[in-house]
Motif scaffolding. Structure first.
Motif, PDB file in Angstrom:
ATOM      1  N   TYR A 148      32.453  34.842  37.425  1.00  0.00           N
ATOM      2  CA  TYR A 148      32.566  34.895  39.170  1.00  0.00           C
ATOM      3  C   TYR A 148      32.214  36.208  39.851  1.00  0.00           C
ATOM      4  O   TYR A 148      32.528  37.542  38.923  1.00  0.00           O
ATOM      5  CB  TYR A 148      34.380  35.408  39.150  1.00  0.00           C
ATOM      6  CG  TYR A 148      34.488  35.560  40.900  1.00  0.00           C
ATOM      7  CD1 TYR A 148      34.406  34.618  41.911  1.00  0.00           C
ATOM      8  CD2 TYR A 148      35.452  36.696  41.016  1.00  0.00           C
ATOM      9  CE1 TYR A 148      34.832  34.536  42.438  1.00  0.00           C
ATOM     10  CE2 TYR A 148      35.747  36.569  42.706  1.00  0.00           C
ATOM     11  CZ  TYR A 148      34.889  35.928  43.613  1.00  0.00           C
ATOM     12  OH  TYR A 148      35.208  35.715  44.377  1.00  0.00           O
ATOM     13  N   GLU A 221      29.523  38.854  33.695  1.00  0.00           N
ATOM     14  CA  GLU A 221      31.189  39.940  33.426  1.00  0.00           C
ATOM     15  C   GLU A 221      30.408  40.521  32.198  1.00  0.00           C
ATOM     16  O   GLU A 221      31.111  39.112  30.993  1.00  0.00           O
ATOM     17  CB  GLU A 221      32.297  38.998  34.241  1.00  0.00           C
ATOM     18  CG  GLU A 221      31.856  38.604  35.033  1.00  0.00           C
ATOM     19  CD  GLU A 221      32.769  37.783  35.936  1.00  0.00           C
ATOM     20  OE1 GLU A 221      32.128  36.506  34.750  1.00  0.00           O
ATOM     21  OE2 GLU A 221      34.164  37.629  35.810  1.00  0.00           O
ATOM     22  N   SER A 226      38.319  36.540  36.414  1.00  0.00           N
ATOM     23  CA  SER A 226      38.396  35.301  37.378  1.00  0.00           C
ATOM     24  C   SER A 226      38.671  34.047  37.046  1.00  0.00           C
ATOM     25  O   SER A 226      40.063  33.476  37.441  1.00  0.00           O
ATOM     26  CB  SER A 226      37.957  35.552  38.472  1.00  0.00           C
ATOM     27  OG  SER A 226      37.305  36.785  39.111  1.00  0.00           O
TER      28      SER A 226
HETATM   29  C1  LIG Z   1      33.941  40.337  38.339  1.00  0.00           C
HETATM   30  C2  LIG Z   1      33.656  40.412  40.014  1.00  0.00           C
HETATM   31  N1  LIG Z   1      32.574  40.058  40.561  1.00  0.00           N
HETATM   32  C3  LIG Z   1      32.526  40.664  41.614  1.00  0.00           C
HETATM   33  C4  LIG Z   1      34.313  40.247  42.699  1.00  0.00           C
HETATM   34  C5  LIG Z   1      34.224  40.115  44.428  1.00  0.00           C
HETATM   35  O1  LIG Z   1      34.709  40.738  44.723  1.00  0.00           O
HETATM   36  P1  LIG Z   1      35.066  41.314  45.924  1.00  0.00           P
HETATM   37  O2  LIG Z   1      36.467  40.575  46.122  1.00  0.00           O
HETATM   38  O3  LIG Z   1      35.425  42.478  46.271  1.00  0.00           O
HETATM   39  O4  LIG Z   1      34.240  40.546  46.951  1.00  0.00           O
HETATM   40  C6  LIG Z   1      35.401  39.783  41.785  1.00  0.00           C
HETATM   41  C7  LIG Z   1      36.472  40.289  42.669  1.00  0.00           C
HETATM   42  O5  LIG Z   1      37.471  40.007  41.763  1.00  0.00           O
HETATM   43  C8  LIG Z   1      35.046  39.811  40.062  1.00  0.00           C
HETATM   44  O6  LIG Z   1      36.246  40.288  39.428  1.00  0.00           O
END
Ligand SMILES: Cc1ncc(COP(=O)(O)O)c(C=O)c1O
Length: 400
Positions: A148, A221, A226
């Motif tokens: 995510y 990640e 998520s």
């Molecule tokens: C790993 C990761 N990247 C990006 C996001 C997106 O972030 P935002 O909701 O601040 O746009 C999230 C949100 O949970 C996330 O867990």
């Protein structure tokens, strides 16, 4: 402090709620009216433990006075100033402070307003870098299943959550995915990094065979949240790093949830022993008091893009609110709080108790896995007949 003056909204219709079952919510709303420390309070004054730090973003607890006051002071000095062709002191200060705590070498900071908004510049910088160093055939991006990276088209395209993609057509071209690393048959009830699965990184080798020298970057990640807390197997990230280096591919870590103490170090990269070339962050950057995101890049990447550009703008990307003064003030104050509290060390100090607590649920009905690392734990429930997430939904209801 259970007295709440907040009135209930009398019309829930206008707000189209994000990532929410709107019809179900509006039939049975769950409202949070106030927050302090590690608690939320409902309009009726009921206290609820905020076990997820908001949405993984209030790392040092709610309502930290130092941060609130910094925002108030900045609002009185200057509410807004552009960062296109102009600058204001506090945004440079925020970037310098952030560069002090990011992993060594990642000391050039591009500001955004969220995790989603950070994915695009990270991917664009990777593409621009490859082009600037004479590798313009490298236009392909590799993400991972169950990854995510937010809700923008760039992040969604490299992301790997089916439900987030299926309503929205073809997404970005020239994207491929690594397999995810979740494997209960090998790793159920693991404590810390799971032992099995480092070889899954070798799929990158297969993608290179398939796509040749057209891959610009891999984004993952370091520890995913998520799509259900996916902890990297021992050696997996190291293997990805080696393969990226071998094949001239940039490695991007999305540290939006792993940043700012959650894994017992300032960033997951430190604890997991792998430094990426580019890193996205958001959430804990301001302790969530004002939206802000950032992309940190190695200075070599910055210089390759900037020094090789003709005179004028070197990277055609930015947001009106890149480095908003209130967010910059909040970020500096948040970093002061994290340092004063020594938040990463506190996370390390309690992670053993946290692990023991999470794993004490082993053996309860329908608990098919518990996994943990730092101050993150996933408790996986077996699906009810034909209804994958229904059981988890009922547990949330009961917990509330
Ligand atoms: C790993 C990761 N990247 C990006 C996001 C997106 O972030 P935002 O909701 O601040 O746009 C999230 C949100 O949970 C996330 O867990």
């Amino acid at each position: 402090m259970n007295e709440i003056a907040a009135p209930r909204p009398n019309n829930l219709d206008a707000f189209w709620m994000p990532f929410t079952a709107n019809r179900a919510f509006k039939a049975a709303p769950r409202l949070l009216a106030r927050a302090e420390g590690m608690y939320y309070y409902t309009p009726e004054g009921r206290e609820i433990v905020d076990g997820t730090a908001g949405l993984w973003c209030c790392n040092a607890g709610h309502g930290r006075r130092e941060i609130t006051e910094a925002i108030q002071r900045q609002a009185e000095v200057m509410d807004f100033a552009p960062t296109f062709m102009m600058g204001h002191p506090i945004v440079f200060q925020a970037a310098a402070r952030l560069a002090e705590v990011t992993p060594a070498g990642l000391d050039r900071i591009f500001f955004t307003n969220s995790g989603s908004e950070s994915a695009d510049p990270a991917l664009k910088i990777a593409l621009a870098y490859q082009r600037a160093r004479g590798e313009s055939q490298r236009g392909r991006l590799i993400g991972r299943e169950r990854g995510y990276h937010g809700g923008g088209f760039g992040g969604m395209s490299v992301g790997g959550i089916g439900n987030n993609r299926k309503q929205f057509g073809a997404l970005l071209p020239y994207v491929d995915h690594l397999p995810h690393t979740h494997a209960l048959e090998h790793n159920a009830f693991s404590r810390g990094l799971p032992a099995w699965g480092a070889h899954l990184a070798d799929t990158l080798e297969s993608l290179v065979t398939l796509h040749g020298d057209t891959i610009a970057a891999v984004i993952v990640e370091p520890l995913a949240g998520s799509a259900g807390v996916l902890i990297p197997p021992v050696g997996y990230l190291q293997r990805l790093r080696e393969l990226c280096d071998k094949h001239g591919i940039l490695l991007i870590f999305d540290e939006v949830i792993t940043g700012f103490g959650r894994l017992g170090t300032m960033f997951g990269a430190e604890r997991l022993g792998v430094v990426p070339d580019i890193m996205t962050m958001a959430k804990g950057l301001t302790n969530a008091a004002v939206p802000m995101g950032a992309v940190a890049v190695k200075s070599e990447i910055f210089h390759t893009v900037v020094d090789n550009a003709p005179a004028g703008i070197e990277l055609f990307h930015g947001y009106t609110y890149s480095g908003h003064p209130l967010a910059a003030a909040a970020a500096i104050a948040a970093m002061d709080v994290y340092r004063a509290d020594d938040l990463p060390a506190r996370a390390r100090a309690i992670e053993g108790a946290f692990e023991a607590g999470a794993h004490s649920l082993r053996g309860l009905p329908n608990v098919i896995d518990v996994r943990n690392f730092g101050l993150v734990a996933g408790i996986e429930l077996g699906p009810g007949p034909g209804k994958a997430a229904e059981r988890a939904g009922r547990v949330v209801e009961r917990l509330l």
